[in-house]
Design a protein around this motif. Structure first.
Motif, short mmCIF file in Angstrom:
data_model
loop_
_atom_site.label_atom_id
_atom_site.label_comp_id
_atom_site.label_asym_id
_atom_site.label_seq_id
_atom_site.Cartn_x
_atom_site.Cartn_y
_atom_site.Cartn_z
N VAL A 90 16.33 -36.50 76.57
CA VAL A 90 16.41 -37.07 75.23
C VAL A 90 17.49 -36.32 74.45
CG1 VAL A 90 15.20 -37.49 73.05
CG2 VAL A 90 14.01 -37.84 75.23
N ALA A 91 18.59 -37.00 74.18
CA ALA A 91 19.67 -36.43 73.38
C ALA A 91 19.20 -36.22 71.94
CB ALA A 91 20.88 -37.36 73.39
N ASN A 92 19.90 -35.31 71.26
CA ASN A 92 19.64 -35.03 69.84
C ASN A 92 18.31 -34.26 69.68
OD1 ASN A 92 20.00 -35.27 66.92
ND2 ASN A 92 21.32 -36.99 67.41
N ARG A 93 17.82 -34.22 68.44
CA ARG A 93 16.69 -33.32 68.16
C ARG A 93 15.33 -34.00 68.25
NH1 ARG A 93 20.98 -31.65 65.24
NH2 ARG A 93 21.49 -29.45 65.54
N THR A 116 13.69 -29.13 69.70
CA THR A 116 14.32 -29.32 71.01
C THR A 116 15.62 -30.08 70.79
OG1 THR A 116 12.19 -29.35 72.13
CG2 THR A 116 14.04 -30.35 73.30
N LEU A 117 16.70 -29.58 71.38
CA LEU A 117 18.00 -30.25 71.25
C LEU A 117 18.53 -30.62 72.64
CD1 LEU A 117 20.47 -31.06 69.45
CD2 LEU A 117 21.34 -28.75 69.82
N HIS A 118 18.97 -31.89 72.78
CA HIS A 118 19.65 -32.35 74.01
C HIS A 118 18.88 -32.04 75.30
CE1 HIS A 118 22.77 -33.60 71.45
NE2 HIS A 118 23.51 -32.53 71.43
N ASN A 192 16.75 -41.06 76.17
CA ASN A 192 17.87 -41.27 75.24
C ASN A 192 19.06 -40.47 75.75
OD1 ASN A 192 19.30 -42.02 72.92
ND2 ASN A 192 18.59 -40.22 71.77
N LEU A 193 19.92 -41.13 76.51
CA LEU A 193 21.06 -40.43 77.10
C LEU A 193 22.28 -40.59 76.20
CD1 LEU A 193 20.69 -41.66 80.81
CD2 LEU A 193 19.57 -39.72 79.69
N PRO A 334 17.86 -40.03 66.27
CA PRO A 334 17.29 -38.70 66.51
C PRO A 334 15.79 -38.66 66.18
CG PRO A 334 19.05 -38.63 64.84
CD PRO A 334 18.92 -40.04 65.27
N ASP A 335 15.05 -37.92 66.96
CA ASP A 335 13.61 -37.73 66.73
C ASP A 335 12.84 -39.05 66.64
OD1 ASP A 335 11.44 -35.96 66.47
OD2 ASP A 335 11.46 -36.09 64.28
#
Ligand SMILES: *[C@@H]1O[C@H](CO)[C@@H](O)[C@H](O)[C@H]1NC(C)=O
Ligand SMILES: *[C@@H]1O[C@H](CO)[C@@H](O)[C@H](O)[C@H]1NC(C)=O
Ligand SMILES: *[C@@H]1O[C@H](CO)[C@@H](O)[C@H](O)[C@H]1NC(C)=O
Length: 370
Positions: A90-93, A116-118, A192-193, A334-335
């Motif tokens: 999962v990309a982003n936060r 969590t990031l990326h 989420n790539l 994101p999220d």
């Protein structure tokens, strides 16, 4: 006659074997794709399915590498900026590295303060992918990478089969196609790539991108809490804010007006107008004349202007500084796992996630009339 016919067949077989010789390998390598004319090429590595270089001509036909990165794969392994990486699961936060799905609370590795990031500590950008197919030249050269993510990897539920293909086609088109299939029968998972290339159309080591002109096809964005960088949940209008990039705008006129997490510049998710495969953004560098139009089929695009780059030693002795590049990461919001009002990023067992990106670089001929 028979002998004459046999020869070309044998030759074709040899060529086919040479071009696919690396398929199936899991050692780390660097792979090049080049167009027929020889003036458009990329290098990728199966370390993180990473885009290492993109070489395109300017309006005078002069070539430059327009993405930030390192000379060797070791540089990418050591780096912490996600240059060119394929980020996931999962990309982003994800806020506090936590989400609830089908009544179960999942805890992820937190690698960005409390978030969590990326994808966590060892996301898809920090693993070795398998080279499935490699066709380095011809009309539409491509390479396909494959990665099997196990159930529980970085805390995420369910096993996943992931494919990413980089392909050159047309005159100067770079396409990235990703898909991920949720395996098993029991567990759904968020997917989420995103490709995290850092673009500088004047050349990767040419300084800041403040002269780049950018248009983003979005009238709404997802504001974040400035400290945690997590979306508030609101989907706000850009009208009347410095985030409004619906007209072609030089980044330099806006970077001083926007900030995120205490650093000047853009780091924001836009809700892209429309759906399906459609134009998302346009970027032009007026001095070189290089430009690209980005197409994608994702609900959002994160615009990031390299706000945290600080004297990063890159390719060919270049030093990358703040605002030395811009990223346009098409993706889900994101999220999203923690915001039911955002488009869902959940893939059910047996379901398939798909993501298609196209960078259409303008040709030297097109540039002169822009
Ligand atoms: C690894 O990264 C650190 C911090 O970014 C940097 O100072 C160092 O020079 C890098 N080492 C290599 C071998 O690239
Ligand atoms: C993480 O959360 C704790 C507890 O809520 C808080 O005290 C701390 O400031 C947070 N850290 C960061 C880096 O946000
Ligand atoms: C995913 O991509 C790979 C490589 O292009 C392809 O072979 C496969 O059929 C795709 N999977 C799905 C479910 O679309």
């Amino acid at each position: 006659m028979a002998r004459a016919a046999l020869l070309p067949v044998a030759l074709l077989l040899c060529l086919a074997m040479a071009s696919s010789a690396d398929a199936g390998r899991k050692t780390v390598g660097v792979y090049e794709l080049k167009n027929k004319k020889g003036d458009f090429s990329i290098k990728v590595t199966n370390w993180g399915a990473t885009l290492m270089s993109v070489i395109v001509p300017d309006s005078n036909g002069n070539s430059a590498d327009v993405v930030l990165g390192y000379d060797t794969v070791a540089g990418f392994v050591n780096g912490s900026s996600y240059f060119g990486a394929l980020v996931g699961r999962v990309a982003n936060r994800i806020a506090k590295g936590r989400f609830v799905l089908d009544g179960i609370t999942y805890h992820l590795y937190t690698n960005d303060g409390n978030n969590t990031l990326h994808g966590g500590l060892r996301g898809f950008s920090k693993v070795i992918w398998t080279v499935k197919e490699y066709v380095p030249s011809g009309d539409s050269p491509y390479i396909t990478f494959y990665y099997h993510s196990f159930d529980g990897e970085e805390g995420f539920p369910g096993a996943l089969d992931v494919y990413a293909t980089y392909q050159l086609s047309g005159s100067y088109d770079l396409r990235i196609r990703m898909n991920a299939t949720a395996l098993g029968k029991a567990k759904a998972t968020p997917v989420n790539l995103a490709n995290h290339a850092y673009w500088n159309l004047a050349g990767h080591g040419s300084g800041d991108v403040l002269g780049h002109q950018v248009r983003v096809r979005a009238s709404r964005y997802t504001p974040v809490d400035d400290e945690s960088m997590i979306p508030t949940g609101e989907v706000a209008g850009v009208a009347g804010t410095p985030y409004d990039l619906r007209r072609l705008t030089p980044l330099g006129s806006r970077v001083g007006l926007v900030s995120a997490g205490g650093a000047a510049g853009f780091d924001v998710n836009y809700a892209v107008e429309g759906d399906g495969f459609r134009p998302v953004a346009y970027v032009r560098e007026p001095v070189s004349g290089r430009a690209f139009e980005l197409w994608a089929d994702q609900p959002g695009v994160q615009l990031y202007t390299g706000n945290w780059l600080r004297n990063e030693k890159g390719k060919a002795g270049a030093v990358y500084r703040q605002h030395g590049a811009l990223c346009l990461e098409t993706q889900g919001f994101p999220d999203a796992v923690n915001h039911p009002n955002f488009p869902s990023v959940i893939v059910r067992p047996g379901g398939v996630y798909k993501h298609h990106m196209l960078f259409k670089f303008s040709s030297p001929e097109q540039r002169s009339v822009l």
